[in-house]
Design an enzyme around this catalytic site. Structure first.
Site: not given
Ligand code: GLU
Length: 488
Positions: A261-262
């Site tokens: 997600k980063r």
């Protein structure tokens, strides 16, 4: 293994939307959907939102919107309902609490009074002694006296599952036989001291109560499986009724690190904003860890449903390849009818304020789309490609502005203007003939040097749709006036 002939296949997609859904989530959802549709079974959509600080209503709404945009649908879930709801875990808290208490009563679970600090200190000691860190079973068999003392101290217990000695063995439909020795699966928490359930409890209880037969999900959840199976046992489910597991391979980034997600380009919302078509995303993600059995790269949703089997899912990690996705997107854009292309391109032009969306503008866009359909790989490119048609005056980018001011370019533009003024039938063939005569034959220029400056004068950039067609679309008056104003 369960006798599948007897039970309808029920798969589920169970995200915890703590942000926009990402590539990995969608690949899982797509495979769940394809498996349900291929087998004529049901797809359940369940929101795992017990962590209400991180899973917000907005993220849930966005997740639903994204899935629908991609063309996925489900038979049971929030909005559509179903016989096994509610489908939001936050609305099922009592169910989890009842089961945890049943486990306590039956001796499958126990109250654990250890404080976070005590647990951490003991874990540290385990690390020092080179032992696998995990709960050491301290509260497994407390005496009445010890319990009274902890209660008198005001300690609030968590509920912990008792993990028996031995091992958990199951056949993963992708990985084959998997074994977890319980010495590496310590007693685990089911409920926090505040009465909130942990993932392992909620997910296992729901899979049983929602009659899920097949759990297809990311490989990152493989290690939680023995704990879930322990919950099934404690619920009294017969092993033949346990769901089957299929852990899908990781999706790696191009740098071989796990996509996360980063990483900004992981969110499906980003792909949508860039102008990737939903059918291209599904096509590409379908091939991420699964294969139709031949080397085709173009696959429709219908073909996916027809061909999808778990046997064709690969167990090794799949690598995300932006170039391949772009190639597929370009193919899908070229395959669109002009009406469909228009419908999909307009929101980009309107949102970017390139056009307001008036009828005249829309019909001009419609005329222009065929000349760019071959040239773009993301829908968003329609904005820089077509904006020149909708501005009063072109704005030169820094490079082009300098270029057009050069003496050679000025000469070209002047010659172009002179040759075009007498052209009254403003079709691209006449425009081309006039420009070739004056610039190539007349000035003896190479096409690149001849048409480059004209392109800049007309569109403001050295990158544009085909020049003569662009000029036809822009119209005679506006072309002549742009050439005039390019002359300094
Ligand atoms: N809610 C979990 C997640 O988003 C998935 C649960 C599951 O598929 O078992 O990671």
């Amino acid at each position: 293994m369960a006798d599948l002939a007897k039970r309808e296949i029920r798969t589920r997609f169970a995200p915890s939307p703590t942000g926009d859904l990402h590539v990995g989530n969608i690949r899982t959802a797509l495979f769940d959907w394809a498996y349900a549709r291929h087998t004529g079974g049901k797809l359940i959509f369940r929101i795992e939102d017990t962590d209400r600080e991180r899973v917000t209503d907005e993220y849930i709404a966005r997740a639903i919107d994204t899935l629908k945009w991609l063309g996925l649908n489900w038979d049971e879930g929030p909005e559509v309902g179903g016989s096994y709801g509610p489908y939001l875990q936050s609305q099922r808290l009592e169910i989890y609490s009842e089961w945890a208490n049943t486990f306590l009563k039956n001796g499958d679970a126990y109250n654990c009074y250890c404080s976070t600090e005590e647990l951490e200190a003991r874990r540290e000691a385990q690390r020092q002694a080179n032992q696998a860190p995990g709960y050491d079973g301290k509260c497994r068999s407390l005496t009445g006296e010890e319990i009274s003392r902890y209660q008198a101290e005001g300690r609030k217990p968590v509920i912990r599952m008792r993990m028996p000695d031995g091992e958990t063995r199951f056949t993963d439909l992708i990985r084959g036989e998997v074994v977890f020795e319980h010495k590496y699966v310590p007693d685990f928490v089911l409920m926090r001291a505040d009465g909130s359930p942990l993932y392992t409890l909620a997910v296992a209880v729901d899979d049983v109560l929602m009659k899920v037969t097949h759990v297809l999900r990311g490989e990152d959840l493989l290690s939680s499986t023995p704990r879930q199976i322990r919950v099934y046992q404690a619920m009294g489910v017969a092993p033949s009724d346990y769901p089957e597991f299929a852990h899908l391979p990781f999706v790696m980034g191009t740098d071989n690190a796990k996509l996360s997600k980063r990483n900004g380009e992981v969110s499906i919302a980003w792909y949508r904003e860039e102008g990737f078509l939903p059918e291209a995303i599904c096509n590409y993600l379908a091939l991420l860890g699964w294969s139709p059995g031949d080397d085709r790269e173009n696959i429709t949703m219908e073909e996916l449903v027809q061909l999808f089997t778990i046997e064709r899912v690969n167990s090794s990690p799949a690598r995300f390849d932006m170039k391949k996705l772009e190639a597929i997107n370009g193919d899908k854009i070229r395959a669109l009818s002009i009406e469909d292309f228009l419908e999909r391109a307009l929101p980009f032009l309107i949102t970017s304020k390139a056009i307001t969306g008036s009828d005249a503008q829309v019909s001009l866009v419609k005329k222009a789309l065929p000349i760019i359909q071959e040239r773009i790989v993301r829908l968003k490119e329609v904005i820089p490609m077509l904006s020149f048609l909708f501005v009063d005056q072109v704005e030169f980018d820094a490079n082009s502005g300098a270029k057009i001011g050069e003496a050679d370019a000025q000469k070209v533009v002047a010659a172009a203007l002179e040759s075009l003024e007498p052209v009254s039938d403003w079709s691209h063939t006449h425009i081309e003939t006039a420009l070739r005569n004056s610039l190539i034959d007349g000035l003896g220029l190479k096409p690149r040097n001849a048409f480059g400056p004209v392109r800049i004068a007309i569109t403001g950039s050295h990158i544009s749709p085909p020049l003569f067609e662009s000029m036809e679309l822009l119209g005679r008056e506006r072309c002549l006036s742009r050439l005039k104003s390019a002359i300094r």
